[in-house]
Design a protein around this motif. Structure first.
Motif, PDB file in Angstrom:
ATOM      1  N   LEU A 191       0.817  -1.215   0.000  1.00  0.00           N
ATOM      2  CA  LEU A 191       0.000   0.000   0.000  1.00  0.00           C
ATOM      3  C   LEU A 191       0.850   1.265   0.000  1.00  0.00           C
ATOM      4  CD1 LEU A 191      -1.834  -2.180   2.057  1.00  0.00           C
ATOM      5  CD2 LEU A 191      -3.428  -0.434   1.267  1.00  0.00           C
ATOM      6  N   GLY A 192       2.135   1.115   0.202  1.00  0.00           N
ATOM      7  CA  GLY A 192       3.081   2.210   0.146  1.00  0.00           C
ATOM      8  C   GLY A 192       4.474   1.642  -0.021  1.00  0.00           C
ATOM      9  N   ARG A 193       5.489   2.532  -0.080  1.00  0.00           N
ATOM     10  CA  ARG A 193       6.885   2.113  -0.240  1.00  0.00           C
ATOM     11  C   ARG A 193       7.102   1.344  -1.543  1.00  0.00           C
ATOM     12  NH1 ARG A 193       7.207   5.343   3.164  1.00  0.00           N
ATOM     13  NH2 ARG A 193       7.975   5.135   5.300  1.00  0.00           N
ATOM     14  N   LYS A 194       6.467   1.817  -2.616  1.00  0.00           N
ATOM     15  CA  LYS A 194       6.588   1.133  -3.902  1.00  0.00           C
ATOM     16  C   LYS A 194       8.042   1.019  -4.348  1.00  0.00           C
ATOM     17  CE  LYS A 194       5.229   1.624  -8.763  1.00  0.00           C
ATOM     18  NZ  LYS A 194       4.538   2.505  -9.743  1.00  0.00           N
ATOM     19  N   ALA A 195       8.873   2.016  -4.008  1.00  0.00           N
ATOM     20  CA  ALA A 195      10.276   1.982  -4.428  1.00  0.00           C
ATOM     21  C   ALA A 195      11.007   0.758  -3.900  1.00  0.00           C
ATOM     22  CB  ALA A 195      10.987   3.253  -3.960  1.00  0.00           C
ATOM     23  N   PHE A 196      10.493   0.149  -2.819  1.00  0.00           N
ATOM     24  CA  PHE A 196      11.201  -0.968  -2.185  1.00  0.00           C
ATOM     25  C   PHE A 196      10.722  -2.319  -2.693  1.00  0.00           C
ATOM     26  CE2 PHE A 196      11.891   2.682   0.384  1.00  0.00           C
ATOM     27  CZ  PHE A 196      13.201   2.556   0.800  1.00  0.00           C
ATOM     28  N   ARG A 197       9.906  -2.302  -3.758  1.00  0.00           N
ATOM     29  CA  ARG A 197       9.440  -3.572  -4.313  1.00  0.00           C
ATOM     30  C   ARG A 197      10.588  -4.384  -4.890  1.00  0.00           C
ATOM     31  NH1 ARG A 197       5.120  -2.253  -8.663  1.00  0.00           N
ATOM     32  NH2 ARG A 197       4.942  -4.499  -8.463  1.00  0.00           N
ATOM     33  N   ARG A 198      11.679  -3.720  -5.286  1.00  0.00           N
ATOM     34  CA  ARG A 198      12.791  -4.472  -5.876  1.00  0.00           C
ATOM     35  C   ARG A 198      13.441  -5.422  -4.880  1.00  0.00           C
ATOM     36  NH1 ARG A 198      17.189  -0.378  -8.011  1.00  0.00           N
ATOM     37  NH2 ARG A 198      15.339   0.768  -8.650  1.00  0.00           N
ATOM     38  N   GLU A 199      13.297  -5.155  -3.578  1.00  0.00           N
ATOM     39  CA  GLU A 199      13.835  -6.093  -2.598  1.00  0.00           C
ATOM     40  C   GLU A 199      12.746  -6.952  -1.947  1.00  0.00           C
ATOM     41  OE1 GLU A 199      15.902  -3.391  -0.104  1.00  0.00           O
ATOM     42  OE2 GLU A 199      14.249  -3.059   1.303  1.00  0.00           O
ATOM     43  N   LEU A 200      11.494  -6.471  -1.957  1.00  0.00           N
ATOM     44  CA  LEU A 200      10.411  -7.222  -1.338  1.00  0.00           C
ATOM     45  C   LEU A 200       9.747  -8.207  -2.289  1.00  0.00           C
ATOM     46  CD1 LEU A 200       8.794  -4.379   0.797  1.00  0.00           C
ATOM     47  CD2 LEU A 200       9.943  -6.434   1.661  1.00  0.00           C
ATOM     48  N   ASP A 201       9.555  -7.817  -3.537  1.00  0.00           N
ATOM     49  CA  ASP A 201       8.887  -8.717  -4.485  1.00  0.00           C
ATOM     50  C   ASP A 201       9.611 -10.060  -4.634  1.00  0.00           C
ATOM     51  OD1 ASP A 201       6.978  -6.814  -4.811  1.00  0.00           O
ATOM     52  OD2 ASP A 201       7.346  -6.437  -6.940  1.00  0.00           O
ATOM     53  N   PRO A 202      10.946 -10.084  -4.721  1.00  0.00           N
ATOM     54  CA  PRO A 202      11.610 -11.398  -4.818  1.00  0.00           C
ATOM     55  C   PRO A 202      11.370 -12.290  -3.599  1.00  0.00           C
ATOM     56  CG  PRO A 202      13.094  -9.653  -5.519  1.00  0.00           C
ATOM     57  CD  PRO A 202      11.910  -8.979  -4.913  1.00  0.00           C
ATOM     58  N   ILE A 203      11.261 -11.692  -2.421  1.00  0.00           N
ATOM     59  CA  ILE A 203      10.966 -12.484  -1.221  1.00  0.00           C
ATOM     60  C   ILE A 203       9.542 -13.017  -1.291  1.00  0.00           C
ATOM     61  CG2 ILE A 203      10.746 -12.439   1.291  1.00  0.00           C
ATOM     62  CD1 ILE A 203      13.597 -12.169   0.467  1.00  0.00           C
ATOM     63  N   LEU A 204       8.587 -12.147  -1.578  1.00  0.00           N
ATOM     64  CA  LEU A 204       7.181 -12.548  -1.620  1.00  0.00           C
ATOM     65  C   LEU A 204       6.931 -13.587  -2.702  1.00  0.00           C
ATOM     66  CD1 LEU A 204       5.760  -8.951  -1.157  1.00  0.00           C
ATOM     67  CD2 LEU A 204       5.531 -10.821   0.492  1.00  0.00           C
ATOM     68  N   ALA A 205       7.523 -13.383  -3.872  1.00  0.00           N
ATOM     69  CA  ALA A 205       7.370 -14.351  -4.958  1.00  0.00           C
ATOM     70  C   ALA A 205       8.049 -15.673  -4.615  1.00  0.00           C
ATOM     71  CB  ALA A 205       7.947 -13.782  -6.252  1.00  0.00           C
ATOM     72  N   GLY A 206       9.222 -15.594  -3.982  1.00  0.00           N
ATOM     73  CA  GLY A 206       9.934 -16.805  -3.597  1.00  0.00           C
ATOM     74  C   GLY A 206       9.166 -17.651  -2.605  1.00  0.00           C
ATOM     75  N   ILE A 207       8.441 -17.006  -1.700  1.00  0.00           N
ATOM     76  CA  ILE A 207       7.615 -17.750  -0.739  1.00  0.00           C
ATOM     77  C   ILE A 207       6.519 -18.515  -1.472  1.00  0.00           C
ATOM     78  CG2 ILE A 207       5.974 -17.498   1.157  1.00  0.00           C
ATOM     79  CD1 ILE A 207       7.600 -15.001   2.015  1.00  0.00           C
ATOM     80  N   ARG A 208       5.840 -17.841  -2.386  1.00  0.00           N
ATOM     81  CA  ARG A 208       4.717 -18.460  -3.095  1.00  0.00           C
ATOM     82  C   ARG A 208       5.188 -19.535  -4.076  1.00  0.00           C
ATOM     83  NH1 ARG A 208       1.896 -17.094   0.533  1.00  0.00           N
ATOM     84  NH2 ARG A 208       0.148 -15.613   0.422  1.00  0.00           N
ATOM     85  N   LEU A 209       6.340 -19.329  -4.710  1.00  0.00           N
ATOM     86  CA  LEU A 209       6.826 -20.262  -5.730  1.00  0.00           C
ATOM     87  C   LEU A 209       7.636 -21.418  -5.152  1.00  0.00           C
ATOM     88  CD1 LEU A 209       7.863 -17.659  -8.459  1.00  0.00           C
ATOM     89  CD2 LEU A 209       5.808 -19.096  -8.422  1.00  0.00           C
ATOM     90  N   GLY A 210       8.002 -21.296  -3.869  1.00  0.00           N
ATOM     91  CA  GLY A 210       8.707 -22.390  -3.224  1.00  0.00           C
ATOM     92  C   GLY A 210      10.217 -22.307  -3.261  1.00  0.00           C
ATOM     93  N   SER A 211      10.765 -21.225  -3.802  1.00  0.00           N
ATOM     94  CA  SER A 211      12.216 -21.090  -3.826  1.00  0.00           C
ATOM     95  C   SER A 211      12.758 -20.526  -2.509  1.00  0.00           C
ATOM     96  CB  SER A 211      12.645 -20.185  -4.983  1.00  0.00           C
ATOM     97  OG  SER A 211      12.058 -18.900  -4.869  1.00  0.00           O
ATOM     98  N   LEU A 212      11.869 -20.045  -1.649  1.00  0.00           N
ATOM     99  CA  LEU A 212      12.218 -19.589  -0.311  1.00  0.00           C
ATOM    100  C   LEU A 212      11.354 -20.331   0.696  1.00  0.00           C
ATOM    101  CD1 LEU A 212      12.584 -15.708  -0.785  1.00  0.00           C
ATOM    102  CD2 LEU A 212      14.414 -17.362  -0.365  1.00  0.00           C
ATOM    103  N   PRO A 213      11.763 -20.385   1.963  1.00  0.00           N
ATOM    104  CA  PRO A 213      10.978 -21.115   2.974  1.00  0.00           C
ATOM    105  C   PRO A 213       9.520 -20.650   3.011  1.00  0.00           C
ATOM    106  CG  PRO A 213      13.112 -20.507   3.859  1.00  0.00           C
ATOM    107  CD  PRO A 213      13.013 -19.835   2.534  1.00  0.00           C
ATOM    108  N   ALA A 214       8.613 -21.602   3.075  1.00  0.00           N
ATOM    109  CA  ALA A 214       7.191 -21.286   3.100  1.00  0.00           C
ATOM    110  C   ALA A 214       6.797 -20.624   4.410  1.00  0.00           C
ATOM    111  CB  ALA A 214       6.375 -22.565   2.896  1.00  0.00           C
ATOM    112  N   CYS A 215       5.920 -19.629   4.334  1.00  0.00           N
ATOM    113  CA  CYS A 215       5.399 -18.983   5.530  1.00  0.00           C
ATOM    114  C   CYS A 215       4.162 -18.190   5.144  1.00  0.00           C
ATOM    115  CB  CYS A 215       6.442 -18.075   6.185  1.00  0.00           C
ATOM    116  SG  CYS A 215       6.815 -16.581   5.261  1.00  0.00           S
TER     117      CYS A 215
END
Length: 343
Positions: free
Chosen positions: A106-130
């Motif tokens: 909802l804010g801090r769009k500039a920080f998507r470059r570091e957050l999107d890979p984490i969020l996508a990795g969780i959903r895709l299984g390349s990072l620990p599920a949570c």
């Protein structure tokens, strides 16, 4: 028995201190769990609960031109690369049960470059599920293209998060009032109530005034400007108005400029100060100052307003008019009879 969870909390402040202070109180309430706090803004001299492990990303903050700059002066692209790698490595190592993200998407769009890979990795299984949750305050700032913004937010919330935590009381203000697409959010939306620091009691108030050498016959006025980037006009106006007050009033004026007030502005305030005026950038005991005060004059940020309410101090607020957030909050609190706005 409630399961003990490992909760990975991400918080990035770039302008003021409100986001950091709100998250601090949230993690205080999570004392029964293992909390890992990751911050990416300028350092804040504020103690955290002993049970919290904190990790600091290379600092990014907002410059005077509203563009991100590195805390150590390096090129911003170099800092981004380091932050992305560090955050992913830390997330893999910690393997949390819950990922709590303050404000984004909802804010801090500039920080998507570091957050999107984490969020996508969780959903895709390349990072620990949570499970993932977004933590957001009561009022959002307006966007240039509000429709496109809301469409993007709903898409990202629905595909990457398990819940949206709104830190507000819906009887005072609802998120719908500044975000019109709530019906398009498919995940649960939970109103948590407002988040506030506990205020000292009356005994502590008396002891604090005695500690600071403030007599019971003196009137203590606390003037504050949040992080300091926007509050100089208010601070300067109060100093200028002091000479017009009743001459028989034994007045003590305590100014808190915020850590990010420019040095030149701080020097201007110090030059204008008179006997009975103290000027500090910041104090970890700010809530004790409020509880000890006879009057508070401030802006109307989220944490400032919550501090005023818990301290039960008479208050005037001058909302920052750069966006709708503070004026709307002040308007609602004014209508409820909890403070008065300065016009």
């Amino acid at each position: 028995m409630t399961k003990r969870l490992k909760i990975f909390v991400y918080c990035q402040h770039v302008w003021g201190l409100g986001h950091f202070f709100r998250i601090r109180e949230i993690i205080r309430a999570l004392a029964g769990h293992d909390v890992v706090l990751v911050t990416g803004g300028p350092e804040v001299d504020m103690p955290l609960p002993a049970t919290v492990r904190r990790f600091q990303l290379p600092v990014l903050r907002m410059g005077p031109d509203k563009k991100l700059v590195a805390g150590d002066g390096r090129p911003v692209d170099d800092v981004w690369l380091e932050r992305v790698r560090y955050l992913q490595r830390l997330f893999r190592t910690e393997a949390p049960d819950v990922f709590l993200v303050e404000l984004y998407p909802l804010g801090r769009k500039a920080f998507r470059r570091e957050l999107d890979p984490i969020l996508a990795g969780i959903r895709l299984g390349s990072l620990p599920a949570c499970r993932g949750y977004c933590s957001v305050r009561d009022i959002l700032v307006a966007k240039r293209d509000q429709a496109a913004y809301e469409a993007r937010v709903c898409r990202d919330l629905n595909r990457w998060f398990d819940g949206l935590l709104v830190h507000s009381d819906p009887s005072l203000v609802t998120l719908e009032e500044t975000f019109g697409s709530m019906a398009a959010i498919d995940i649960p939306v939970v109103y948590t109530g407002y988040v506030a620091r506990p205020a000292p009691n009356q005994v502590a108030r008396t002891a604090f005034r005695r500690q600071e050498g403030i007599g019971e016959d003196e009137t203590l006025v606390v003037v504050s400007a949040g992080g300091g980037q926007s509050g100089f006009p208010l601070l300067a106006a109060v100093l200028a108005a002091r000479e017009y007050l009743a001459p028989n009033l034994r007045l003590r004026l305590a100014l808190f400029t915020g850590p990010y007030l420019p040095e030149a502005k701080l020097a201007d305030l110090q030059a204008a100060a008179a006997p009975g005026v103290s000027i500090r950038r910041f104090s970890p005991e700010f809530t004790a100052w409020l509880a000890a005060a006879d009057l508070s004059i401030s802006m109307a940020g989220y944490n400032t307003c919550m501090n005023l309410l818990t301290a039960k101090v008479a208050a005037l607020v001058w909302p920052f008019e750069g966006d709708r957030e503070q004026p709307l909050r002040a308007e609602r609190l004014d209508a409820a009879g909890w403070l008065r706005g300065l016009k």
